[in-house]
Motif scaffolding. Structure first.
Motif, PDB file in Angstrom:
ATOM      1  N   ALA A  12     -21.911 -34.907  -8.233  1.00  0.00           N
ATOM      2  CA  ALA A  12     -21.615 -36.289  -7.507  1.00  0.00           C
ATOM      3  C   ALA A  12     -22.162 -36.700  -6.240  1.00  0.00           C
ATOM      4  CB  ALA A  12     -20.409 -36.348  -7.683  1.00  0.00           C
ATOM      5  N   LEU A  13     -22.145 -35.506  -5.361  1.00  0.00           N
ATOM      6  CA  LEU A  13     -22.718 -35.738  -4.156  1.00  0.00           C
ATOM      7  C   LEU A  13     -24.295 -35.707  -4.182  1.00  0.00           C
ATOM      8  CD1 LEU A  13     -22.393 -35.543  -1.129  1.00  0.00           C
ATOM      9  CD2 LEU A  13     -22.472 -33.139  -1.018  1.00  0.00           C
ATOM     10  N   LEU A  14     -25.093 -35.015  -5.002  1.00  0.00           N
ATOM     11  CA  LEU A  14     -26.403 -35.223  -5.202  1.00  0.00           C
ATOM     12  C   LEU A  14     -26.738 -36.468  -5.797  1.00  0.00           C
ATOM     13  CD1 LEU A  14     -27.458 -31.735  -6.565  1.00  0.00           C
ATOM     14  CD2 LEU A  14     -27.937 -32.439  -4.143  1.00  0.00           C
ATOM     15  N   ALA A  15     -25.944 -37.018  -6.665  1.00  0.00           N
ATOM     16  CA  ALA A  15     -26.064 -38.462  -7.233  1.00  0.00           C
ATOM     17  C   ALA A  15     -25.846 -39.444  -6.213  1.00  0.00           C
ATOM     18  CB  ALA A  15     -25.129 -38.519  -8.358  1.00  0.00           C
ATOM     19  N   SER A  18     -25.811 -19.622  -3.676  1.00  0.00           N
ATOM     20  CA  SER A  18     -25.211 -19.826  -4.878  1.00  0.00           C
ATOM     21  C   SER A  18     -25.435 -21.174  -5.289  1.00  0.00           C
ATOM     22  CB  SER A  18     -23.772 -19.306  -5.078  1.00  0.00           C
ATOM     23  OG  SER A  18     -23.212 -19.684  -6.320  1.00  0.00           O
ATOM     24  N   TRP A  19     -24.981 -22.210  -4.601  1.00  0.00           N
ATOM     25  CA  TRP A  19     -25.035 -23.391  -4.836  1.00  0.00           C
ATOM     26  C   TRP A  19     -26.469 -24.236  -4.891  1.00  0.00           C
ATOM     27  CZ3 TRP A  19     -20.624 -24.341  -0.701  1.00  0.00           C
ATOM     28  CH2 TRP A  19     -19.406 -24.485  -1.143  1.00  0.00           C
ATOM     29  N   THR A  20     -27.323 -23.531  -4.246  1.00  0.00           N
ATOM     30  CA  THR A  20     -28.678 -23.741  -4.394  1.00  0.00           C
ATOM     31  C   THR A  20     -29.455 -23.783  -5.539  1.00  0.00           C
ATOM     32  OG1 THR A  20     -29.188 -23.246  -2.050  1.00  0.00           O
ATOM     33  CG2 THR A  20     -30.961 -23.800  -3.401  1.00  0.00           C
ATOM     34  N   THR A  21     -28.825 -23.207  -6.361  1.00  0.00           N
ATOM     35  CA  THR A  21     -29.229 -23.339  -7.861  1.00  0.00           C
ATOM     36  C   THR A  21     -29.330 -24.593  -8.633  1.00  0.00           C
ATOM     37  OG1 THR A  21     -27.085 -22.435  -8.753  1.00  0.00           O
ATOM     38  CG2 THR A  21     -28.837 -20.722  -8.286  1.00  0.00           C
ATOM     39  N   ILE A  22     -28.335 -25.534  -7.967  1.00  0.00           N
ATOM     40  CA  ILE A  22     -28.295 -26.712  -8.524  1.00  0.00           C
ATOM     41  C   ILE A  22     -29.406 -27.852  -8.061  1.00  0.00           C
ATOM     42  CG2 ILE A  22     -25.800 -26.591  -8.792  1.00  0.00           C
ATOM     43  CD1 ILE A  22     -25.669 -28.514  -6.566  1.00  0.00           C
ATOM     44  N   GLY A  51     -33.011 -21.932  -9.583  1.00  0.00           N
ATOM     45  CA  GLY A  51     -32.483 -22.774 -10.626  1.00  0.00           C
ATOM     46  C   GLY A  51     -33.378 -23.177 -11.546  1.00  0.00           C
ATOM     47  N   ASP A  52     -34.772 -23.450 -11.285  1.00  0.00           N
ATOM     48  CA  ASP A  52     -35.623 -23.629 -12.061  1.00  0.00           C
ATOM     49  C   ASP A  52     -35.637 -22.713 -13.360  1.00  0.00           C
ATOM     50  OD1 ASP A  52     -36.311 -26.039 -11.042  1.00  0.00           O
ATOM     51  OD2 ASP A  52     -38.384 -25.271 -10.096  1.00  0.00           O
ATOM     52  N   LEU A  53     -35.633 -21.411 -12.941  1.00  0.00           N
ATOM     53  CA  LEU A  53     -35.909 -20.395 -13.748  1.00  0.00           C
ATOM     54  C   LEU A  53     -34.537 -20.505 -14.762  1.00  0.00           C
ATOM     55  CD1 LEU A  53     -36.965 -17.421 -11.771  1.00  0.00           C
ATOM     56  CD2 LEU A  53     -38.337 -19.253 -12.924  1.00  0.00           C
ATOM     57  N   ILE A  54     -33.393 -20.638 -14.214  1.00  0.00           N
ATOM     58  CA  ILE A  54     -32.177 -20.564 -14.881  1.00  0.00           C
ATOM     59  C   ILE A  54     -32.133 -21.751 -16.055  1.00  0.00           C
ATOM     60  CG2 ILE A  54     -29.617 -20.967 -14.806  1.00  0.00           C
ATOM     61  CD1 ILE A  54     -29.779 -19.477 -11.960  1.00  0.00           C
ATOM     62  N   TYR A  55     -32.531 -23.114 -15.465  1.00  0.00           N
ATOM     63  CA  TYR A  55     -32.171 -24.127 -16.471  1.00  0.00           C
ATOM     64  C   TYR A  55     -33.445 -24.094 -17.339  1.00  0.00           C
ATOM     65  CZ  TYR A  55     -28.621 -26.028 -13.748  1.00  0.00           C
ATOM     66  OH  TYR A  55     -27.364 -26.359 -12.995  1.00  0.00           O
ATOM     67  N   SER A  56     -34.548 -23.574 -16.842  1.00  0.00           N
ATOM     68  CA  SER A  56     -35.794 -23.497 -18.132  1.00  0.00           C
ATOM     69  C   SER A  56     -35.220 -22.496 -19.063  1.00  0.00           C
ATOM     70  CB  SER A  56     -36.954 -22.904 -17.153  1.00  0.00           C
ATOM     71  OG  SER A  56     -37.457 -24.184 -16.218  1.00  0.00           O
ATOM     72  N   GLY A  57     -34.970 -21.519 -18.489  1.00  0.00           N
ATOM     73  CA  GLY A  57     -34.202 -20.484 -19.573  1.00  0.00           C
ATOM     74  C   GLY A  57     -33.164 -21.216 -20.405  1.00  0.00           C
ATOM     75  N   ILE A  58     -32.432 -21.864 -20.057  1.00  0.00           N
ATOM     76  CA  ILE A  58     -31.327 -22.607 -20.790  1.00  0.00           C
ATOM     77  C   ILE A  58     -31.996 -23.548 -21.959  1.00  0.00           C
ATOM     78  CG2 ILE A  58     -29.336 -24.260 -21.089  1.00  0.00           C
ATOM     79  CD1 ILE A  58     -28.722 -22.911 -18.339  1.00  0.00           C
ATOM     80  N   GLY A  59     -33.237 -24.279 -21.514  1.00  0.00           N
ATOM     81  CA  GLY A  59     -33.826 -25.157 -22.108  1.00  0.00           C
ATOM     82  C   GLY A  59     -34.514 -24.570 -23.173  1.00  0.00           C
ATOM     83  N   VAL A  60     -35.054 -23.602 -23.025  1.00  0.00           N
ATOM     84  CA  VAL A  60     -36.085 -22.734 -24.300  1.00  0.00           C
ATOM     85  C   VAL A  60     -35.174 -21.495 -24.771  1.00  0.00           C
ATOM     86  CG1 VAL A  60     -38.071 -23.712 -23.045  1.00  0.00           C
ATOM     87  CG2 VAL A  60     -37.055 -21.443 -22.540  1.00  0.00           C
ATOM     88  N   ASN A  61     -34.226 -21.435 -24.564  1.00  0.00           N
ATOM     89  CA  ASN A  61     -33.149 -20.195 -24.923  1.00  0.00           C
ATOM     90  C   ASN A  61     -34.007 -19.002 -24.858  1.00  0.00           C
ATOM     91  OD1 ASN A  61     -30.968 -19.059 -26.043  1.00  0.00           O
ATOM     92  ND2 ASN A  61     -31.951 -19.067 -28.228  1.00  0.00           N
ATOM     93  N   LYS A  62     -34.392 -18.819 -23.440  1.00  0.00           N
ATOM     94  CA  LYS A  62     -34.971 -17.619 -23.069  1.00  0.00           C
ATOM     95  C   LYS A  62     -34.183 -16.803 -22.265  1.00  0.00           C
ATOM     96  CE  LYS A  62     -39.709 -15.848 -21.979  1.00  0.00           C
ATOM     97  NZ  LYS A  62     -39.899 -15.065 -23.534  1.00  0.00           N
ATOM     98  N   LYS A  63     -33.588 -15.694 -22.545  1.00  0.00           N
ATOM     99  CA  LYS A  63     -32.600 -14.862 -21.758  1.00  0.00           C
ATOM    100  C   LYS A  63     -33.352 -14.325 -20.567  1.00  0.00           C
ATOM    101  CE  LYS A  63     -29.450 -13.940 -25.325  1.00  0.00           C
ATOM    102  NZ  LYS A  63     -30.191 -14.871 -26.437  1.00  0.00           N
TER     103      LYS A  63
END
Length: 226
Positions: free
Chosen positions: A76-79, A159-163, A173-185
């Protein structure tokens, strides 16, 4: 054999994507460090000022405002900041800076409040000015509290910088969200592990600095009070 195969595959993945991981880690470190440094520049002097000031209403107002930032959800703060600062590192750093204020200010304030008044009275009797008492007595005695707040804040901010990736600021966070997007653990694990390792290293470095400075400060304080 399966576990060995997974380990081999992951090592190969790390070797292949190592430049990307290091680039993301560098972005993550810059964003986190900028937020913590800006927070320290604002919150630590403010905490010192409040500890020296006897106007309780000022304490209440300042801490209430700082605590308000803590209650706003990060997304919400980022928005809220996007229309003002756009996308990229600027809104991410500013949002994390706002989150860093409360713990840094609170610990600084608590550290100065914890200084024994009899020690200050003794220093006053020895002819110490207010500035000398602040720098030579109160600050060394409050330093462990300040560093405790800095260590906690740094770990949280890393920790919070990942967002930050959600608004195009980059980081691990780029790696984490990219991994979620392409299902790459492997991507998810690499991003999370790098952030955890960064937090541990930062905490260890700040802890070592705290011990060294505290030891030097206490020695100097003992000598000056003799």
């Amino acid at each position: 054999m399966k576990g060995h195969s997974l380990a081999t595959n992951y090592i190969g993945f790390i070797q292949e994507r190592f430049p990307d991981i290091m680039a993301s880690a560098g972005e993550h470190l810059v964003i986190s460090a900028a937020a913590v440094i800006c927070g320290s520049i604002v919150a630590i002097p403010l905490g010192i000022y409040l500890a020296q000031n006897e106007r309780k209403w000022l304490h209440t107002v300042t801490f209430s405002i700082a605590n308000l930032f803590q209650t706003i959800p990060s997304l919400a703060l980022l928005a809220l900041l996007l229309p003002l600062l756009g996308i990229g590192t600027a809104p991410a750093i500013f949002a994390l800076f706002l989150y860093s204020i409360m713990p840094l200010m609170r610990n600084t304030y608590a550290g100065f409040q914890a200084v024994d008044s009899s020690v200050l009275e003794s220093a006053r009797g020895m002819g110490y000015s207010r500035t000398q008492r602040l720098i030579q007595i109160q600050l060394p005695l409050a330093f462990p509290y300040i560093m405790s707040g800095l260590r906690i804040t740094t770990v949280y901010i890393i920790s919070w910088t990942t967002i930050a990736t959600l608004i195009g600021a980059g980081g691990l966070g780029d790696l984490i969200y990219s991994g979620i997007g392409v299902n790459k653990k492997e991507l998810i694990f690499s991003g999370a592990a790098a952030a955890i390792l960064m937090a541990f290293i930062a905490d260890w470095i700040l802890g070592a600095v705290e011990k060294w400075v505290t030891r030097k400060a206490r020695t100097g304080l003992s000598e000056s009070m003799q």
